[in-house]
Design an enzyme around this catalytic site. Sequence first.
Site, PDB file in Angstrom:
ATOM      1  N   ALA A  43      -7.696  -1.975   8.749  1.00 25.14           N
ATOM      2  CA  ALA A  43      -6.611  -2.472   9.597  1.00 25.14           C
ATOM      3  C   ALA A  43      -6.089  -1.441  10.587  1.00 25.14           C
ATOM      4  CB  ALA A  43      -5.476  -3.007   8.731  1.00 25.14           C
ATOM      5  N   HIS A  65       1.052  -4.100  10.431  1.00 29.83           N
ATOM      6  CA  HIS A  65       0.984  -2.665  10.143  1.00 29.83           C
ATOM      7  C   HIS A  65       1.928  -1.832  11.005  1.00 29.83           C
ATOM      8  CE1 HIS A  65      -2.479  -3.881   7.784  1.00 29.83           C
ATOM      9  NE2 HIS A  65      -2.485  -2.682   7.238  1.00 29.83           N
ATOM     10  N   SER A  68      -2.317   0.602   3.823  1.00 32.37           N
ATOM     11  CA  SER A  68      -2.918  -0.308   4.802  1.00 32.37           C
ATOM     12  C   SER A  68      -4.044  -1.105   4.153  1.00 32.37           C
ATOM     13  CB  SER A  68      -3.468   0.470   5.990  1.00 32.37           C
ATOM     14  OG  SER A  68      -4.776   0.946   5.743  1.00 32.37           O
ATOM     15  N   ASP A  69      -4.327  -2.261   4.727  1.00 41.51           N
ATOM     16  CA  ASP A  69      -5.520  -2.993   4.311  1.00 41.51           C
ATOM     17  C   ASP A  69      -6.739  -2.303   4.916  1.00 41.51           C
ATOM     18  OD1 ASP A  69      -7.102  -4.884   3.096  1.00 41.51           O
ATOM     19  OD2 ASP A  69      -5.899  -6.573   3.775  1.00 41.51           O
ATOM     20  N   ALA A  70      -7.898  -2.587   4.342  1.00 42.60           N
ATOM     21  CA  ALA A  70      -9.115  -1.861   4.714  1.00 42.60           C
ATOM     22  C   ALA A  70      -9.483  -2.133   6.165  1.00 42.60           C
ATOM     23  CB  ALA A  70     -10.262  -2.257   3.795  1.00 42.60           C
TER      24      ALA A  70
END
Length: 945
Positions: free
Chosen positions: A246, A221, A242-244
């Site tokens: 992260a 990220h 973004s991923d959850a």
Amino acid sequence: MTAHTPPTEPFRDPRLPLARRVDDLLGRLTLDEKIAFLHQFAPAVERLGIAAFRTGQEALHGVAWMGPATVFPQAVGLGATWNPELVRRVGDAVSKEVRAMRAKDDRVGLNVWAPTVNLLRHPLWGRNEEGYSEDPKLTSAIATAYTHGLRGDHPAYWRTAPVLKHWLAHNNETDRSTTSSSVRPRVLHEYDMRAFRETVEAGAVAGVMPGYNLVNGRPNHVSPYLAEHLRAWTDEDLLVCSDAGAPSNLVDSEHYFDTHEEATAASLVAGVDSFTDHGTDSSQMIGRLRGALERGLLTEADVDTAVRRQLSVRFRLGEFDPEHDPHDAVGEFDTPAHRALAQEAAEQAVVLLKNDGLLPLTPDTRVAVVGLLADECKLDWYSGTLLHRSTPLEGLYERFGAERVEFAEGVDRVRLKTSAGAFLHVPVVEDADDEVRGAEGALDPALLAGRTDLPPLTTDATGTELALADWGEGVLTLRAPDGRYLSVADDGFVRASADQPGGWIVQETFRLEPHGNGHLLKHLGTGRHVCVSADGVKVADEDPEVFELVVAERGEEAVARAAAQADVVVVVAGNDPHINGRETEDRTTLRLPEHQERLLRAARAANPATVLALVSAYPYAVDPADLPAVLWTAHGGQAAGTALARVLAGDVSPAGRLPQTWYADDADLPGLLDYDVIGSRQTYLYFEGTPLFPFGHGLSYTSFSYDGLTARVEDGSVHVSLTVTNTGDVTADEVAQLYTRAVDPSVPRPRRELLDHRRVTLAPGATTGLSFEVPLSAFEFWDVAQDRWRVEPGAYELLAGASSEDVRLRTTVTLDGEPTLPRAVVADGLAAAGFDEQSGIEIVDRTKVSGDAVTPADGTAGELVYRACDFGLGISGVTVEVAGEGSVELSLDGGPALAVLSTAAPTSGPYDYVSLGASVAAAGVHDVHLRLRGPLRLAHVGFSG
């Protein structure tokens, strides 16, 4: 008086260029409004008439999480079709269902998080089901097709906006938010990035999601690769989501930054545009962004850049041109065409691994279908709710007639006896609702609670017979006679309440733990043991009950009876996608669970005419020697059973091909965290052992011949032609595969590498000509000495055939290219991570912003080799840039140490580098060997004359 129509704001004028419209809208937003747009759930701006918007509609193989939808085969099954045209049609159908569902439920989003293009490097990865292939070329071909289907074919307006997952080198669930994938430059460019690059360059990608992991010591990220590589591959504005959770991981679990303001600012500057964190509550992220602005870590221009990318996607989705958007409020849902497509995809995904002539079955065959998956149509975490359902048993009933089909599930029939002599009892509930998990849809299905409207289990003198299935490693499910699984809700009571095992934390799995003369029953979802209390059976931290397992019938007994009554027995084995191998949980072995091995042995002993049908999200290591026929298919969605039955019956000749290597044994596998596919010889590209079944393998009910392979180099491409003929008596598909191999490479190159493929349908006796135009760039490798792509001149073998090992035709072409040059180390030195070979080394971050360094993986010692370093007329000194504590030992060509450079004391931190120097004499071209000792980071080596 004449009424004047208010002028249209430029951002609502479809005649204007997109960039001008985006800039106009951006200029009308306040800073607070722009900050709020950076959360996954962007709020409405009523004063401008702008609706709320959310990123992230899961749509991996159908619309997920939002209730009933058409369910297509798992992604790995779509990869097994080797059919981009089919997958494009699947993407098209999914995007139309997204639009149709959104017209009725505005929670359904148009920014779809699919496909997953992580390569299936390691078959124990828990999310194997989500990827397409271990091969970058096949993965990008299938992913490109799916994204084009999701996007739609209108030149201006996109039906949905696909986001690729998960950037980058993400193949482990074990400690996934804290582990770092050590990826050398060649692997980075030739393998992990390649599938992303070719899919993005194809022009139907709206964005990318970084993975939870770190790459070379730096979280994805905050990766500089987002700007340096990803955004250089397209002129489109890409939305990076973004991923959850992260963003919070950067501080909370990874401890990469001290404060969330620093982490959020670094992510935004690196290229993350939308933050998925804290669910629908945007206040935390808004607070962090404001704090970063106040501290000077961000500027409004940084915010504008991210918001502009989001707005670009929203404009392309037609949000601001409803009267011009051809997709607005238009869709197709659960149409006959979609049902037929789901069946076609499931049929094309079936791979025939072995056949000694037992298949196809004749119409009068008496069939026994047995096994834990014989009457199941399993879903995974990224499935929608089934509208239609077909199990292998149902498919065989339909195809052969119920009177010709025997069935045995193979569960153990058991009762659980308490220490007091009573048995667990499932209360009978009249007219209980058949509630299906997730049927109403949920933005976050992880938050769905278990049922509490049904009574808890009790005890009585006779008890209830339960169906016990062991899914491997002692992980059990227990099912009541009414078909509901024992589950635990938030109140801690055990109920027969679940239609299937499932959920983010599965509440339907147990383990029997030996204890004295009996067993404790541990509930795995809570980690607590089952106890018996006055108000019912529950889980608790104290007073666990000791149970005696009373077995009424072993599963293999029922299987043997059914098998003995049939002409042919079909054993349906495999996995439940929510157990032992899924998101958050890697597998530990390739072996089939022992319970299912027992059933397979019982069937084979009772009836040698045994077909093993593996239905699974990943490969298994099975011994096919005593089995006349073996098939594999991924969990095939709503039409899985019908498809399998039609293949068994010969209505469809199987033509699926393996999208990844099936290894024969766990010993063939590298470590799960070993991402060096070159150094550890991973995947069909480099594996030197004998696979159980090779990449690209798949048999047919007919035969094909290959002829007339020709190749010529012209206009920057290699033009390849051949013919394929159906030499059998069945109309069938063949997947012709074209590979290459560098004959005499200067560096390790793949044993063979897929260049292209074609799936074709041929009637008996028919011949078709196939032509491939392969760009010369397909023969490039990443030259670490020059830090760029290069075609090496020389001979390249072209191999055509039916799999990576079933090569039917060969020819050789000679390509011009750039000659191999020694490293100009006097001028450039050596970038530490640009090695040719290593042992015991991992790559880490040189700084938190950019650059790579190397360090001993275990903190003690490691070695590096840099081939063909040119010292010219001579050098007299060497310098190294290091941080930490330890030494660097230099030698040439494996000879004695010429210099040892040691730190006098530890540096103040891992990013505080010092320069060490020593005298050394060398001239001409040599291989440089470096040995690192201690917890030392090496960034660069320089040489002086």
